[in-house]
Design a protein around this motif. Structure first.
Motif, PDB file in Angstrom:
ATOM      1  N   GLN A  80       0.814  -1.214   0.000  1.00  0.00           N
ATOM      2  CA  GLN A  80       0.000   0.000   0.000  1.00  0.00           C
ATOM      3  C   GLN A  80       0.851   1.270   0.000  1.00  0.00           C
ATOM      4  O   GLN A  80       0.342   2.357  -0.258  1.00  0.00           O
ATOM      5  N   TYR A  81       2.126   1.148   0.309  1.00  0.00           N
ATOM      6  CA  TYR A  81       3.041   2.301   0.283  1.00  0.00           C
ATOM      7  C   TYR A  81       2.465   3.455   1.093  1.00  0.00           C
ATOM      8  O   TYR A  81       2.507   4.615   0.685  1.00  0.00           O
ATOM      9  N   SER A  82       1.943   3.111   2.273  1.00  0.00           N
ATOM     10  CA  SER A  82       1.261   4.102   3.104  1.00  0.00           C
ATOM     11  C   SER A  82       1.690   4.038   4.562  1.00  0.00           C
ATOM     12  O   SER A  82       1.016   4.570   5.429  1.00  0.00           O
ATOM     13  N   SER A  83       2.821   3.360   4.827  1.00  0.00           N
ATOM     14  CA  SER A  83       3.338   3.272   6.185  1.00  0.00           C
ATOM     15  C   SER A  83       4.217   4.470   6.494  1.00  0.00           C
ATOM     16  O   SER A  83       4.738   5.131   5.586  1.00  0.00           O
ATOM     17  N   VAL A  84       4.401   4.729   7.767  1.00  0.00           N
ATOM     18  CA  VAL A  84       5.284   5.800   8.226  1.00  0.00           C
ATOM     19  C   VAL A  84       6.350   5.175   9.115  1.00  0.00           C
ATOM     20  O   VAL A  84       6.041   4.619  10.173  1.00  0.00           O
ATOM     21  N   ASP A  85       7.595   5.214   8.667  1.00  0.00           N
ATOM     22  CA  ASP A  85       8.696   4.558   9.380  1.00  0.00           C
ATOM     23  C   ASP A  85       8.358   3.095   9.699  1.00  0.00           C
ATOM     24  O   ASP A  85       8.677   2.588  10.776  1.00  0.00           O
ATOM     25  N   GLY A  86       7.709   2.442   8.767  1.00  0.00           N
ATOM     26  CA  GLY A  86       7.354   1.038   8.930  1.00  0.00           C
ATOM     27  C   GLY A  86       6.057   0.791   9.682  1.00  0.00           C
ATOM     28  O   GLY A  86       5.568  -0.338   9.692  1.00  0.00           O
ATOM     29  N   HIS A  87       5.489   1.819  10.294  1.00  0.00           N
ATOM     30  CA  HIS A  87       4.273   1.646  11.093  1.00  0.00           C
ATOM     31  C   HIS A  87       3.034   1.644  10.209  1.00  0.00           C
ATOM     32  O   HIS A  87       2.910   2.472   9.296  1.00  0.00           O
ATOM     33  N   ASP A 136       7.104   1.584   2.942  1.00  0.00           N
ATOM     34  CA  ASP A 136       6.643   0.220   3.144  1.00  0.00           C
ATOM     35  C   ASP A 136       6.517  -0.142   4.616  1.00  0.00           C
ATOM     36  O   ASP A 136       7.131   0.466   5.494  1.00  0.00           O
ATOM     37  N   ALA A 137       5.728  -1.200   4.850  1.00  0.00           N
ATOM     38  CA  ALA A 137       5.469  -1.676   6.205  1.00  0.00           C
ATOM     39  C   ALA A 137       6.678  -2.425   6.764  1.00  0.00           C
ATOM     40  O   ALA A 137       7.473  -3.008   6.017  1.00  0.00           O
TER      41      ALA A 137
END
Length: 354
Positions: free
Chosen positions: A26-33, A70-71
């Motif tokens: 989804q390319y919607s993580s923030v620092d893996g979160h 990314d996650a």
């Protein structure tokens, strides 16, 4: 009763049907979160009736992400942020699963709507690592992982598994497909090593075996372990289904419960014969030769098509991707078309076809 909508049990886990959500970045993580996007995205798929809801490829180390968006699950804090997501998915009657991976030489790239180009370290990216210093396309060659780094990666996968369990995931999938790190080790196109992790197929599969063993050791007996493979590089001289079938036969004795069969992703020169269900014959072959259950994926878009795949024992389940992005309620539509029943949340019962 529809075979597609019938339950499937693996170890101590029962999936309410055989329509499963494929891992989709989804390319919607923030620092893996994970973020609210993931809660809504994955929650909608569970609400729509799917039996297993996989997260996207989730990196076991920071450098293992495909992109900076990314996650990841290399910290306890990241794992904790998944708890509300797995709770919601489970509350809708679906099984929450997580795919653990490492992008290897295909790491540090941009999100697809910005072109997927390599992200320089000066722009928030990082130097990639891989099986050998063989670059993908025109991206920089990765740094070859030494044996100390490989041992660290095995431990990272084990630690990620422990975190995933603490976060409420019930199925673990090891990502060994689509040109990412474990596929890079398996394929002679990207593995030019001369040590015990390169050369013969047995040696090229060594890292995968070590990670499978480490992950299985962290899992309770009730938790299924999946492995996603690319059954072909679609390139002359690359990985092919005969080699992958041999690898999966060995995994059957190591506590793997299902093979998720895809293909491609390791070479820009691949020539894929795309069409409806084009990867299903790979799944059939690996099911027959490994003796393991398999899931089929790839241009499976219609309920009758999916029903035929599982009813004819070509695969034990289907994993849908774009079809579910277009319609998260695909399982509910499938039930209507196949004359069967599937989960509907109480809040939506008034919309259920009679």
């Amino acid at each position: 009763m529809s075979r597609l909508l019938s339950p499937l049990s693996l170890r101590g886990t029962t999936f309410r049907n055989r329509i499963w959500v494929s891992p989709m970045c989804q390319y919607s993580s923030v620092d893996g979160h994970p973020t609210d996007w993931h809660l809504v995205h994955l929650g909608a798929l569970a609400r729509g009736g799917s039996g297993l809801v996989f997260t996207e490829a989730t990196a076991v180390t920071a450098e293992g992400r495909i992109s900076p968006r990314d996650a990841g699950i290399w910290t306890d804090a990241q794992a904790a942020d998944y708890e509300r997501i797995t709770a919601f998915v489970r509350g809708q009657g679906a099984v929450p699963g997580i795919q653990l991976g490492h992008a290897g030489r295909k790491a540090s790239t941009d999100v697809p709507w910005r072109g997927r180009g390599y992200v320089e370290p000066s722009d928030g990216g990082w130097s990639s690592v891989g099986a050998s210093p063989v670059g993908y396309a025109d991206w920089p060659p990765p740094h070859e992982l030494d044996q100390t780094a490989l041992a660290d990666l095995v431990r990272a996968w084990a630690a990620a598994t422990r975190r995933a369990l603490s976060a409420g995931f019930e199925v673990i999938e090891i990502h060994a497909a689509h040109g990412y790190l474990l596929h890079q080790f398996l394929s002679p196109l990207s593995n030019a090593r001369t040590d015990g992790y390169g050369g013969s197929l047995d040696s090229r599969a060594r890292l995968l075996r070590e990670i499978v063993d480490a992950v299985r050791a962290e899992l309770p007996d009730s938790a299924p372990l999946f492995v996603r493979v690319s059954a072909s590089d679609w390139v002359e001289g690359g990985l092919d289904v005969e080699q992958v079938a041999e690898v999966t036969r060995d995994l059957a004795g190591r506590g793997v419960d299902l093979i998720d069969v895809s293909s491609g992703g390791n070479s820009p020169d691949q020539q894929i014969a795309v069409g409806p269900g084009y990867q299903v014959p790979f799944a059939e072959r690996i099911r027959r030769e490994s003796g393991l259950p398999v899931a089929a994926v790839g241009l499976i878009t219609e309920p009758a098509q999916a029903e035929e795949i599982v009813a004819a024992d070509r695969a034990d389940a289907v994993l849908l991707a774009r079809a579910l992005l277009r319609d998260p309620s695909w399982p509910q539509r499938a039930a209507q078309e196949l004359g069967d029943d599937v989960y509907w949340p109480d809040q939506y019962l008034r919309a259920r076809p009679r």
